[in-house]
Design a protein around this motif. Sequence first.
Motif, PDB file in Angstrom:
ATOM      1  N   GLU A 110      -4.348   1.655  -2.258  1.00 29.96           N
ATOM      2  CA  GLU A 110      -4.304   0.226  -1.889  1.00 29.96           C
ATOM      3  C   GLU A 110      -3.729  -0.876  -2.789  1.00 29.96           C
ATOM      4  OE1 GLU A 110      -8.245  -1.182  -0.757  1.00 29.96           O
ATOM      5  OE2 GLU A 110      -8.102  -0.579   1.290  1.00 29.96           O
ATOM      6  N   GLU A 126      -0.435  -3.014   5.574  1.00 32.42           N
ATOM      7  CA  GLU A 126      -1.710  -2.261   6.384  1.00 32.42           C
ATOM      8  C   GLU A 126      -1.025  -1.929   7.831  1.00 32.42           C
ATOM      9  OE1 GLU A 126      -5.077  -4.584   5.341  1.00 32.42           O
ATOM     10  OE2 GLU A 126      -6.295  -3.119   6.702  1.00 32.42           O
ATOM     11  N   ILE A 147      -3.432   5.146   4.212  1.00 31.27           N
ATOM     12  CA  ILE A 147      -3.211   4.554   2.872  1.00 31.27           C
ATOM     13  C   ILE A 147      -3.905   5.553   1.966  1.00 31.27           C
ATOM     14  CG2 ILE A 147      -3.676   2.597   1.626  1.00 31.27           C
ATOM     15  CD1 ILE A 147      -3.559   0.768   3.934  1.00 31.27           C
ATOM     16  N   HIS A 158       0.878  -1.307   0.057  1.00 29.66           N
ATOM     17  CA  HIS A 158       0.023   0.058   0.129  1.00 29.66           C
ATOM     18  C   HIS A 158       0.817   1.244  -0.017  1.00 29.66           C
ATOM     19  CE1 HIS A 158      -3.114  -2.720   0.921  1.00 29.66           C
ATOM     20  NE2 HIS A 158      -2.546  -3.035   2.043  1.00 29.66           N
TER      21      HIS A 158
END
Lengths: 276, 276
Positions: free
Chosen positions: A164, A151, A161, A87
């Motif tokens: 993604e 994450e 974030i 991410h």
Amino acid sequence: MKNTVAIQGIQGSFHHIVADNYFANSLEVLPCETFDALVSQLLEGKTDIAVMAIENSIAGSIIPNYALIDTNDLQIVGEYYLDIQHHLMALEGQSISDIKEVHSHPMALLQCKEFFKMHPHIKLVEARDTADVARKISEENITGIGAIASEKASGLFGLPIVAESIQTIKHNETRFVIIQKINPEKSEDESKNKASLKFELSSKRGSLATVLNVMSDCRLNLTKIQSLPIIATPWKYSFFVDVTFEAYSDFEKAKSLLNLMAENFKVLGVYKNARL
Amino acid sequence: MKNTVAIQGIQGSFHHIVADNYFANSLEVLPCETFDALVSQLLEGKTDIAVMAIENSIAGSIIPNYALIDTNDLQIVGEYYLDIQHHLMALEGQSISDIKEVHSHPMALLQCKEFFKMHPHIKLVEARDTADVARKISEENITGIGAIASEKASGLFGLPIVAESIQTIKHNETRFVIIQKINPEKSEDESKNKASLKFELSSKRGSLATVLNVMSDCRLNLTKIQSLPIIATPWKYSFFVDVTFEAYSDFEKAKSLLNLMAENFKVLGVYKNARL
């Protein structure tokens, strides 16, 4: 002491995710800069257990890590599969147009190159560790720079974030092994249904087929095979093989036969198959 | 047009050495920044032939390159083994104590890390290409910076070697393949005695052993085997296998049998074994 697990990388790394998932958050992670350092921690007794990436669906086996396990007589006591998702993250309030540079490990930059082709205003800069960039951006409150990380790193360091799963190949599954200096319980635990083996063979015609026939006769299923030439000995190869089995006694039988048939036959570990 | 061979990297790279050795200096090299770019040159017809690293004795198979050959239906028409030697080089008159920084590809820095432990005054800086640093030092007359590159780069750019073969593992043999878009002469040339194959199998017990038995019965010798899980299809694996043989007719026979036995059986190339 102890109650720690050595990982490659820092908090928030993919190794950290595996350690937390595998041990249900019960162990504190001991960050190691390199795989060599991680093995040293085990050998020096600074910790009893470590997590090590061993292969992934894009690049295949991580041969140097197989060599570390083999040459240091470490034991594989477990395995874990993780789908690696990269991410893009940055400080709160930063949008993708605010990000002028992204710093990350060369491998992560490579895996996300298609994404960055769509954002040519972002300069890519190589860094040592993916999660460490996220930590630094957070701690030093750096604007204009983004990190590519997990994450978990986003949560740990409080970085939202921005985009993604930016890796080009969406499924990048990595297999990690749990390793120890010695296998404490050599018990014939019924839950153990997978083994990692190593042996050597000459390239004599049919030698590998003969070995695989024995495995098949003993009802072992092959889930991985990898040959490596032995540089010092032309025409000789070492093989790393993973097998699964239903009855531990079948594996025991194969083991005694392979001991006789293959040179330098070695069990790198017997553990529970993570794939069901 | 033509009379060129695409290589990964610039002049002075290890790919350049292989191209010159394999083609006896008869082709001009066409430098490509990445393996993807190299394949594009072939597919777009900008050149007819390319050199591509495919495996090495330290890291094993370069799986993404196997995938490039496979997915683009390229043909392996030859192979070459090169012992990779990394040398430290700098401008004429510079000694190791004059060198404050060494710029090189992360992989080259990693492979030489033991050498640099003995010279802690040198700062290591990551760069994109090993030979390109040598070129830059030479062209821009840069003092204080060293490059890690091949003997060929040293000669091409006129940079004396300050320290020879500084890689930690002294034997780092890399196998390169010569690839083309299509195999122009599908002739049953007697000099062809090696083939690269790919096929898929389920993890059903004994399925690989059965295939290897057929190969053995057809007098094929296995020189390499590598399994890769097929992510989209659990319990299914693809195999990359290299075989050598004495009679081309033996290979032909095995090929027709394997076509029936294995799924998606494919010959990636038939060529002359470089190991005798």
